[in-house]
Enzyme design. Structure first.
Site, PDB file in Angstrom:
ATOM      1  N   SER A 225       0.801  -1.252   0.057  1.00 36.61           N
ATOM      2  CA  SER A 225       0.015   0.024  -0.070  1.00 36.61           C
ATOM      3  C   SER A 225       0.907   1.034   0.139  1.00 36.61           C
ATOM      4  O   SER A 225       1.907   1.397   0.701  1.00 36.61           O
ATOM      5  CB  SER A 225      -1.117  -0.055   1.381  1.00 36.61           C
ATOM      6  OG  SER A 225      -1.781  -1.124   1.098  1.00 36.61           O
ATOM      7  N   GLN A 243      10.275  -2.355   3.772  1.00 33.25           N
ATOM      8  CA  GLN A 243       9.562  -3.640   3.279  1.00 33.25           C
ATOM      9  C   GLN A 243       9.387  -3.636   1.659  1.00 33.25           C
ATOM     10  O   GLN A 243       9.473  -4.481   0.860  1.00 33.25           O
ATOM     11  CB  GLN A 243       7.967  -3.590   3.788  1.00 33.25           C
ATOM     12  CG  GLN A 243       7.926  -4.190   5.295  1.00 33.25           C
ATOM     13  CD  GLN A 243       6.250  -4.528   5.627  1.00 33.25           C
ATOM     14  OE1 GLN A 243       5.748  -4.143   4.905  1.00 33.25           O
ATOM     15  NE2 GLN A 243       6.341  -5.448   6.788  1.00 33.25           N
ATOM     16  N   ARG A 267      -3.614   3.152   5.206  1.00 30.73           N
ATOM     17  CA  ARG A 267      -4.665   1.914   5.388  1.00 30.73           C
ATOM     18  C   ARG A 267      -5.989   2.396   4.796  1.00 30.73           C
ATOM     19  O   ARG A 267      -7.022   2.115   5.287  1.00 30.73           O
ATOM     20  CB  ARG A 267      -4.887   1.373   6.657  1.00 30.73           C
ATOM     21  CG  ARG A 267      -3.606   0.879   7.375  1.00 30.73           C
ATOM     22  CD  ARG A 267      -3.971   0.133   8.541  1.00 30.73           C
ATOM     23  NE  ARG A 267      -2.832  -0.372   9.129  1.00 30.73           N
ATOM     24  CZ  ARG A 267      -2.127   0.080  10.108  1.00 30.73           C
ATOM     25  NH1 ARG A 267      -2.652   0.910  10.751  1.00 30.73           N
ATOM     26  NH2 ARG A 267      -1.124  -0.678  10.788  1.00 30.73           N
ATOM     27  N   ASP A 299      -8.620  -0.228   9.510  1.00 31.49           N
ATOM     28  CA  ASP A 299      -8.191  -0.753   8.317  1.00 31.49           C
ATOM     29  C   ASP A 299      -9.186  -0.551   7.219  1.00 31.49           C
ATOM     30  O   ASP A 299     -10.120  -1.285   7.328  1.00 31.49           O
ATOM     31  CB  ASP A 299      -7.660  -1.849   8.360  1.00 31.49           C
ATOM     32  CG  ASP A 299      -6.666  -2.313   6.995  1.00 31.49           C
ATOM     33  OD1 ASP A 299      -6.806  -1.396   5.846  1.00 31.49           O
ATOM     34  OD2 ASP A 299      -5.656  -2.919   6.966  1.00 31.49           O
ATOM     35  N   ARG A 301      -8.625  -0.576   3.722  1.00 28.21           N
ATOM     36  CA  ARG A 301      -8.149  -1.140   2.435  1.00 28.21           C
ATOM     37  C   ARG A 301      -8.984  -1.771   1.649  1.00 28.21           C
ATOM     38  O   ARG A 301      -9.700  -2.415   2.254  1.00 28.21           O
ATOM     39  CB  ARG A 301      -6.688  -1.424   2.461  1.00 28.21           C
ATOM     40  CG  ARG A 301      -5.700  -0.293   3.040  1.00 28.21           C
ATOM     41  CD  ARG A 301      -4.451  -0.997   2.985  1.00 28.21           C
ATOM     42  NE  ARG A 301      -4.372  -1.543   4.386  1.00 28.21           N
ATOM     43  CZ  ARG A 301      -3.264  -2.341   4.599  1.00 28.21           C
ATOM     44  NH1 ARG A 301      -2.055  -2.277   3.958  1.00 28.21           N
ATOM     45  NH2 ARG A 301      -3.233  -3.071   5.695  1.00 28.21           N
TER      46      ARG A 301
END
Length: 367
Positions: A225, A243, A267, A299, A301
């Protein structure tokens, strides 16, 4: 051919209804961002965040419009146990009285002002008109990137009108189209291709980066994301940048795979609201409580977007590079087979250790 004409007319009518619904939702989002009033079903709304004194006076000349808040924000303000505000899933409406002006309304809406402007009250919650439409109002705020708080009531014409069903349809899993692709050598892999996707509903553009040469083996896939602060600016508050780099290196080492770069900042609450959450974290709240104090879900998403991107790339079976079981569940629910969940953990730094602990302890990440 009369038979064809008869068949086409209903399809054309349905298409026109759907397009008009999308336009209504898009116009409502634009109006809220500009500080203009919106009619949502039987509700008349003015976003607290983008209102000013002139617009509020025009919208509510009598000063009687109530204030609509999200349930989590109301709980933060200790309003959720009052009459007609006991359901933690339901929006909360606060009655307006003379001393509740625009600064007070903004203090109700924005937790960043909790310390600078302590609320005195008392506030009186009242029955919410059309709770279903009120719930869609909160979703409309999220789609607009605004705090979920409205003046509700008012007089005079609205600059946009939308039905609750149109908002629900607009916020449903996006209809994604593959629109462009090109060769893009990157540091981790010179043989790479970038593929761009566009949502027909909100014009958001997502990207896939295909590394290596595809084979019959299920690709190693990473859902990443968007994180401007971590990916671009090198923020140490999260682990997003490291990451991303580690995922690209891991996929390249596997020989081939796909990184999906999803435009779902914070998010799903957007960049500005994410920065508001950061400010709350500076006051001692963790990432979960910060989102809730802002009035959002933990969250928001939509991983169905990623599933559709994989379908358009011809990948129905994948190995997923993740520590988040929710991603696996969402992809499988959308028809993508996850043959293996591959751990993706990085060491903490002094600035993100608490954030990583919160992901493990409160959002189910397997770190």
């Amino acid at each position: 051919m009369p038979e064809l004409a008869q068949a086409v007319r209903p399809c054309a009518a349905r298409y026109r209804v759907r397009v008009l619904s999308e336009r209504d939702a898009a116009r409502a989002i634009d109006a809220l961002r500009r500080g203009w009033p919106v009619a949502l079903g039987d509700l008349r709304l003015l976003a607290v965040e983008t209102a000013d004194d002139t617009r509020l006076a025009a919208f509510d000349p009598r000063g009687e419009a109530a204030i609509l808040l999200s349930p989590s924000r109301a709980a933060t303000l200790k309003l959720a146990n009052q009459y007609a505000a006991a359901d933690p899933r339901a929006p909360v409406t606060i009655a307006r009285c003379g001393w509740i002006d625009l600064p007070v309304a903004r203090a109700l809406a924005d937790p960043a002002l909790d310390l600078a402007m302590p609320l005195k009250g008392p506030f009186r919650t009242i029955e919410t008109r059309d709770p279903a439409a009120a719930l869609m109002a909160l979703e409309l705020a999220r789609l607009s990137g605004l705090l979920p708080a409205f003046f509700e009531g008012g007089e005079g014409p609205a600059d946009a009108a939308v039905d609750p069903e149109d908002v629900a349809a607009f916020s449903a899993p996006a209809r994604i189209e593959l629109v462009a692709r090109a060769h893009l050598p990157v540091a981790q892999c010179e043989r790479a291709e970038i593929v761009a996707f566009r949502s027909r509903d909100d014009a958001v553009e997502h990207v896939a980066l295909i590394l290596g040469t595809p084979t019959d083996k299920p690709p190693l896939v990473r859902l990443h994301s968007e994180c401007l602060t971590g990916d671009v600016l090198g923020s140490l508050k999260c682990d997003c940048g490291p990451q991303l780099d580690a995922a690209l290196a891991r996929i390249a080492a596997e020989g081939w795979g796909v990184l999906l770069y999803l435009r779902q900042e914070g998010r799903g609450i957007g960049l500005i609201n994410k920065l508001r959450a950061y400010a709350l974290q500076d006051q001692g709240f963790d990432t979960v409580d910060a989102n809730l104090r802002l009035g959002f879900a933990v969250d928001t998403r939509d991983f169905a977007v990623a599933a559709r991107m994989l379908e358009l790339l011809g990948q129905k079976r994948i190995r997923l590079l993740t520590n988040n079981p929710a991603k696996v569940a969402a992809l499988e629910a959308a028809g993508i087979g996850v043959t293996e969940s591959v751990a993706h953990s990085l060491p903490p730094n002094p600035h993100n250790a608490r954030y990583l602990d919160t992901k493990r302890d409160r959002t189910g990440h397997q770190l």
